[in-house]
Design a protein around this motif. Sequence first.
Motif, PDB file in Angstrom:
ATOM      1  N   VAL A 259       0.771  -0.850  -0.276  1.00 39.74           N
ATOM      2  CA  VAL A 259       0.153   0.117   0.033  1.00 39.74           C
ATOM      3  C   VAL A 259       0.974   1.126   0.152  1.00 39.74           C
ATOM      4  O   VAL A 259       2.048   0.925   0.936  1.00 39.74           O
ATOM      5  CB  VAL A 259      -1.355  -0.117   1.271  1.00 39.74           C
ATOM      6  CG1 VAL A 259      -1.794  -1.352   0.703  1.00 39.74           C
ATOM      7  CG2 VAL A 259      -0.308  -0.101   2.636  1.00 39.74           C
ATOM      8  N   ILE A 260       0.047   2.566  -0.715  1.00 45.42           N
ATOM      9  CA  ILE A 260       1.269   3.391  -0.784  1.00 45.42           C
ATOM     10  C   ILE A 260       0.378   4.383  -1.120  1.00 45.42           C
ATOM     11  O   ILE A 260      -0.660   4.192  -0.991  1.00 45.42           O
ATOM     12  CB  ILE A 260       2.038   3.777  -2.381  1.00 45.42           C
ATOM     13  CG1 ILE A 260       2.481   2.286  -3.017  1.00 45.42           C
ATOM     14  CG2 ILE A 260       2.328   5.190  -2.231  1.00 45.42           C
ATOM     15  CD1 ILE A 260       3.592   2.052  -3.989  1.00 45.42           C
ATOM     16  N   PHE A 261       0.705   5.304   0.256  1.00 44.57           N
ATOM     17  CA  PHE A 261       0.200   6.670   0.261  1.00 44.57           C
ATOM     18  C   PHE A 261      -0.224   7.930  -1.169  1.00 44.57           C
ATOM     19  O   PHE A 261       0.682   7.406  -1.729  1.00 44.57           O
ATOM     20  CB  PHE A 261       0.469   7.743   1.425  1.00 44.57           C
ATOM     21  CG  PHE A 261       0.854   7.354   2.569  1.00 44.57           C
ATOM     22  CD1 PHE A 261      -0.451   6.460   3.089  1.00 44.57           C
ATOM     23  CD2 PHE A 261       2.139   7.869   3.211  1.00 44.57           C
ATOM     24  CE1 PHE A 261      -0.426   6.634   4.648  1.00 44.57           C
ATOM     25  CE2 PHE A 261       1.710   6.727   4.656  1.00 44.57           C
ATOM     26  CZ  PHE A 261       0.693   6.609   5.831  1.00 44.57           C
ATOM     27  N   VAL A 262      -1.048   8.072  -1.595  1.00 46.88           N
ATOM     28  CA  VAL A 262      -1.741   8.851  -2.796  1.00 46.88           C
ATOM     29  C   VAL A 262      -2.206   9.929  -2.979  1.00 46.88           C
ATOM     30  O   VAL A 262      -3.487   9.818  -1.787  1.00 46.88           O
ATOM     31  CB  VAL A 262      -2.299   7.128  -3.351  1.00 46.88           C
ATOM     32  CG1 VAL A 262      -2.531   7.856  -4.247  1.00 46.88           C
ATOM     33  CG2 VAL A 262      -1.279   6.412  -3.683  1.00 46.88           C
ATOM     34  N   GLY A 263      -2.516  10.708  -3.866  1.00 46.25           N
ATOM     35  CA  GLY A 263      -2.782  11.719  -3.721  1.00 46.25           C
ATOM     36  C   GLY A 263      -2.378  13.127  -3.742  1.00 46.25           C
ATOM     37  O   GLY A 263      -1.824  13.144  -2.982  1.00 46.25           O
ATOM     38  N   ASP A 268      -6.425  12.151  -7.429  1.00 45.29           N
ATOM     39  CA  ASP A 268      -7.012  10.839  -6.320  1.00 45.29           C
ATOM     40  C   ASP A 268      -6.205   9.921  -7.045  1.00 45.29           C
ATOM     41  O   ASP A 268      -6.079   9.238  -6.537  1.00 45.29           O
ATOM     42  CB  ASP A 268      -8.580  10.763  -5.895  1.00 45.29           C
ATOM     43  CG  ASP A 268      -8.658  11.215  -7.012  1.00 45.29           C
ATOM     44  OD1 ASP A 268      -8.646  10.463  -8.604  1.00 45.29           O
ATOM     45  OD2 ASP A 268     -10.589  10.081  -7.243  1.00 45.29           O
ATOM     46  N   PHE A 269      -4.464  10.042  -8.200  1.00 45.51           N
ATOM     47  CA  PHE A 269      -3.798   9.002  -8.271  1.00 45.51           C
ATOM     48  C   PHE A 269      -2.196   9.658  -8.277  1.00 45.51           C
ATOM     49  O   PHE A 269      -2.446  10.670  -8.860  1.00 45.51           O
ATOM     50  CB  PHE A 269      -4.565   8.531  -9.456  1.00 45.51           C
ATOM     51  CG  PHE A 269      -4.053   9.699 -11.055  1.00 45.51           C
ATOM     52  CD1 PHE A 269      -3.204   9.804 -11.406  1.00 45.51           C
ATOM     53  CD2 PHE A 269      -5.422  10.871 -11.508  1.00 45.51           C
ATOM     54  CE1 PHE A 269      -3.161  10.973 -12.187  1.00 45.51           C
ATOM     55  CE2 PHE A 269      -5.491  11.980 -11.714  1.00 45.51           C
ATOM     56  CZ  PHE A 269      -4.134  11.553 -13.401  1.00 45.51           C
ATOM     57  N   GLN A 270      -1.624   9.007  -9.045  1.00 42.05           N
ATOM     58  CA  GLN A 270      -0.320   8.986  -9.325  1.00 42.05           C
ATOM     59  C   GLN A 270       0.161   8.067  -9.727  1.00 42.05           C
ATOM     60  O   GLN A 270       0.010   7.066  -9.207  1.00 42.05           O
ATOM     61  CB  GLN A 270       0.130   9.274  -7.539  1.00 42.05           C
ATOM     62  CG  GLN A 270       0.189  10.729  -6.956  1.00 42.05           C
ATOM     63  CD  GLN A 270       0.505  10.383  -5.171  1.00 42.05           C
ATOM     64  OE1 GLN A 270       0.374  11.365  -4.543  1.00 42.05           O
ATOM     65  NE2 GLN A 270       2.548  10.637  -5.551  1.00 42.05           N
TER      66      GLN A 270
END
Length: 333
Positions: A259-263, A268-270
């Motif tokens: 899981v990776i922090f995103v946004g 809301d994507f990277q």
Amino acid sequence: MKTNRLYYKLILLLALAAVSFGCEKKDLTSIDQLDDLLFVHATYTINFNSAWDNEKTPYLNVASDYDVRYTLEFWTIDADGNKNKLVVRKQVIGSALAEGNNSQVIKVDLPGKKLKAVVWADLVKKGETSNPFFDVSDLTQVKMLSIGFNKDKDAFSNAQDVDYTIYAKDITDVDVTESITLLRPFACYNVVANDYEKYITEKGNNAPLPAFTNIAYQLWIPTQYNAFAQMPQGATTALSYKYTSGPLSGELYPLASDVIFVGTADTDFQYYNFIAAVYDANSVLVATSANVEAKILRNKLTYIYGPFITTSNIGTSGIDDSFDDHIDVVIPD
């Protein structure tokens, strides 16, 4: 029970007057304490994204031996929404959520000011109050403490502005109700080899199975999350993790997950980049990819399929955006 705030104001004013009387220079800055009285009794309903009831992701697996830990922070903010001061912090351990029961009610006393309500929810084992994967001592910089997937490494967050200044002149306490819906602050991805049949055809039925995969992130990965701003931060380079691969499912061979922090403030994507190196049980290299660039979306699970065990230097493609509960990324041979 309602309390008469006028009484407390009078007492505080008299106390301030007594302290400052006779002083050559009177410091009346403490009069701000009048506005810090916690007279707004707020009932917050914490809701979870509706996908809670329907999604079938492997990392959403709350068993009966887990509770949900809620951490709430309330910050005063200026006219532009920038944070000033933390005025209330509260942590509550609630029972585990289940299908059809995706909300929690929390009561908190607040001052009559314009505030940012910041909420973080994660899992704790029953009887415990800490989570081994997240440091939430400060919600403006939540720290992810490990890299690599774990079924209990799950969390939800959101923040919203609330304005209680309209109650500042009320003589008695007031009751208010609020609700906030939480989303995951990160995306989850699974790397899956879709070339197992080709691998057996080329290497024979006795070919060693992939035992573990090393994922080496390229460029940077955020290791912190600012729940106040709802944005990742703390970019860190040269991160990697080892993941036990398998088992075989049909013609698909799961290799890795994280899981990776995103946004950001606008999306809301990277895009994140990694190299996958697959090894057998004797630590002999089976295959390694070139740089894989994957677009991952907040609060969604992305499956990255590719010929990871027969082809080296594979590239990547775009994603199919017509998803319901997850995203599929298929890397061509």
